[in-house]
Design an enzyme around this catalytic site. Structure first.
Site, PDB file in Angstrom:
ATOM      1  N   ASP A  25       0.851  -1.179   0.000  1.00 41.18           N
ATOM      2  CA  ASP A  25       0.000   0.000   0.000  1.00 41.18           C
ATOM      3  C   ASP A  25       0.895   1.240   0.000  1.00 41.18           C
ATOM      4  OD1 ASP A  25      -2.328   1.504   0.070  1.00 41.18           O
ATOM      5  OD2 ASP A  25      -2.467   1.447   2.250  1.00 41.18           O
ATOM      6  N   ASP A  27      -0.335   4.924   1.135  1.00 46.74           N
ATOM      7  CA  ASP A  27      -0.611   5.748   2.308  1.00 46.74           C
ATOM      8  C   ASP A  27      -0.552   4.905   3.575  1.00 46.74           C
ATOM      9  OD1 ASP A  27      -1.141   8.270   0.998  1.00 46.74           O
ATOM     10  OD2 ASP A  27      -2.963   7.344   0.222  1.00 46.74           O
TER      11      ASP A  27
END
Length: 277
Positions: A25, A27
Site C-alpha cells: 500500500d 498511504d
C-alpha cells in the site's frame, strides 16, 4: 520489529519462498500526509538494488501513474510508473475483460478516465453499458443524478473502491464508498467494488508485474482492506503500525497477518526473507 508469537494458534505459519515479490500500500506504508515515512526511502532503495519485483497498490483512483510518481518524488521516493497500480487501472482492466470495447458513464478524475480510454472504452452518457464511479474532489449533484437515472435504465454499476472517506488536511472527505451508498439507496442496485479489499485488485496487480501469489507478500497498514485482501488472494501479509491499524485493533478481527512490524524500516536488511528471525 514486532513478530507474532510462534506458538500462538491464531498466528499463520511463517511462509517461505525462494525469492519474494512485494505488493504494498502507499498511504500509511510509504507516505503519510505528503511526507515520507522514515525508512521508506531506504526500503525502496534496497528493493531496487536487489532487483526485487514489487508494485505499489493504491485504492486512490484520482491520479494517473505518472501523477503518483511525481507526488512520490516530491516526498523523496523514487518509484517508477510501472511499479504503481491503482484501483482505476484495475477497474479498467476488469471492464475490458468483461466487455471489451464497451461504453461507460464515468464519475471521476483523470486517473480513471485515462485508464478507461486506454482500455478501449468510450465514455458517454447515452445508454452506456456501465456507470463507473470513482473519486473526485468535486462530486456533482448533476453527475450523480445522471448516474442514478442511467443505472435505473439498466446500466451496470461498478465502483473503483469502497472507501467511505478519504483524508485531507482539513479532515475527512467523502469518498467513493459513501457516494456509492447514496446511488445504491436511490436505485436499489448494489455496485461491484473492484479495489481493496476485493482480491481481484491483488490478482490484477500480480498480473501487472508477472508475480505469483505463492511467492508474493502484501504490506499494508489496514486490517480491513490490505491484510484481508492479501489473505483472500493467497498472499503472505505484513501489517505495519505506521498507519491506521494498531495492535489493539488487530484483536478485533478473526484473521491475522503473517507478520506485524512497526514500519517498513524494520524490513531494511531483511527484504530477501522478511520472515527469518
Amino acid at each position: 520489529m514486532t513478530e507474532p508469537i510462534q506458538d500462538d494458534p491464531t498466528v499463520r505459519p511463517m511462509p517461505q519462498a525462494a525469492q519474494w515479490s512485494y505488493l504494498m500500500d502507499m498511504d500509511g506504508v510509504l507516505v503519510h500526509e505528503e511526507h515520507m515515512i522514515p525508512g521508506a526511502g531506504e526500503f525502496i532503495a534496497e528493493l531496487n538494488e536487489r532487483g526485487t519485483n514489487y508494485v505499489v497498490v493504491t485504492n486512490n483512483p484520482i491520479y494517473t501513474r505518472r501523477d503518483l510518481r511525481a507526488r512520490l518524488l516530491a516526498t523523496g521516493l523514487d518509484i517508477a510508473e510501472d511499479r504503481i497500480w491503482t484501483s482505476a487501472l484495475a477497474t479498467a482492466r476488469f471492464l475490458h475483460s468483461q466487455r471489451p470495447g464497451g461504453t461507460a458513464y464515468v464519475i471521476g478524475e483523470v486517473g480513471l478516465t485515462t485508464a478507461m480510454h486506454e482500455a478501449g472504452y468510450v465514455l458517454t452518457d447515452r445508454d452506456p453499458d456501465y456507470v463507473v464511479l470513482g473519486e473526485t474532489r468535486t462530486y456533482s449533484f448533476e453527475a450523480i443524478t445522471t448516474a442514478i437515472r442511467l443505472i435505473d435504465k439498466g446500466a451496470r454499476f461498478v465502483s473503483t473502491n469502497p472507501d467511505a472517506t478519504g483524508p485531507s488536511r482539513q479532515g475527512l472527505l467523502p469518498a467513493a464508498g459513501a457516494v456509492a451508498a447514496l446511488i445504491e439507496k436511490a436505485t436499489g442496485k448494489k455496485p461491484y467494488f473492484v479495489g481493496k479489499p476485493n482480491p481481484l485488485m491483488m490478482r490484477s496487480a500480480l498480473r501487472a508485474i508477472g508475480a505469483h501469489s505463492e511467492s508474493t507478500l502484501m504490506i499494508g497498514d489496514r486490517m480491513d482492506t490490505d491484510v484481508i485482501a492479501g489473505l483472500e488472494a493467497g498472499l503472505a501479509t505484513i501489517l505495519v503500525l505506521s498507519g491506521i491499524s494498531t495492535l489493539n485493533t488487530v484483536e478485533q478481527y478473526p484473521f491475522r497477518p503473517s507478520l506485524i512490524i512497526d514500519s517498513v524500516a524494520d524490513l531494511i536488511g531483511h527484504t530477501a526473507d522478511p520472515f527469518r528471525s
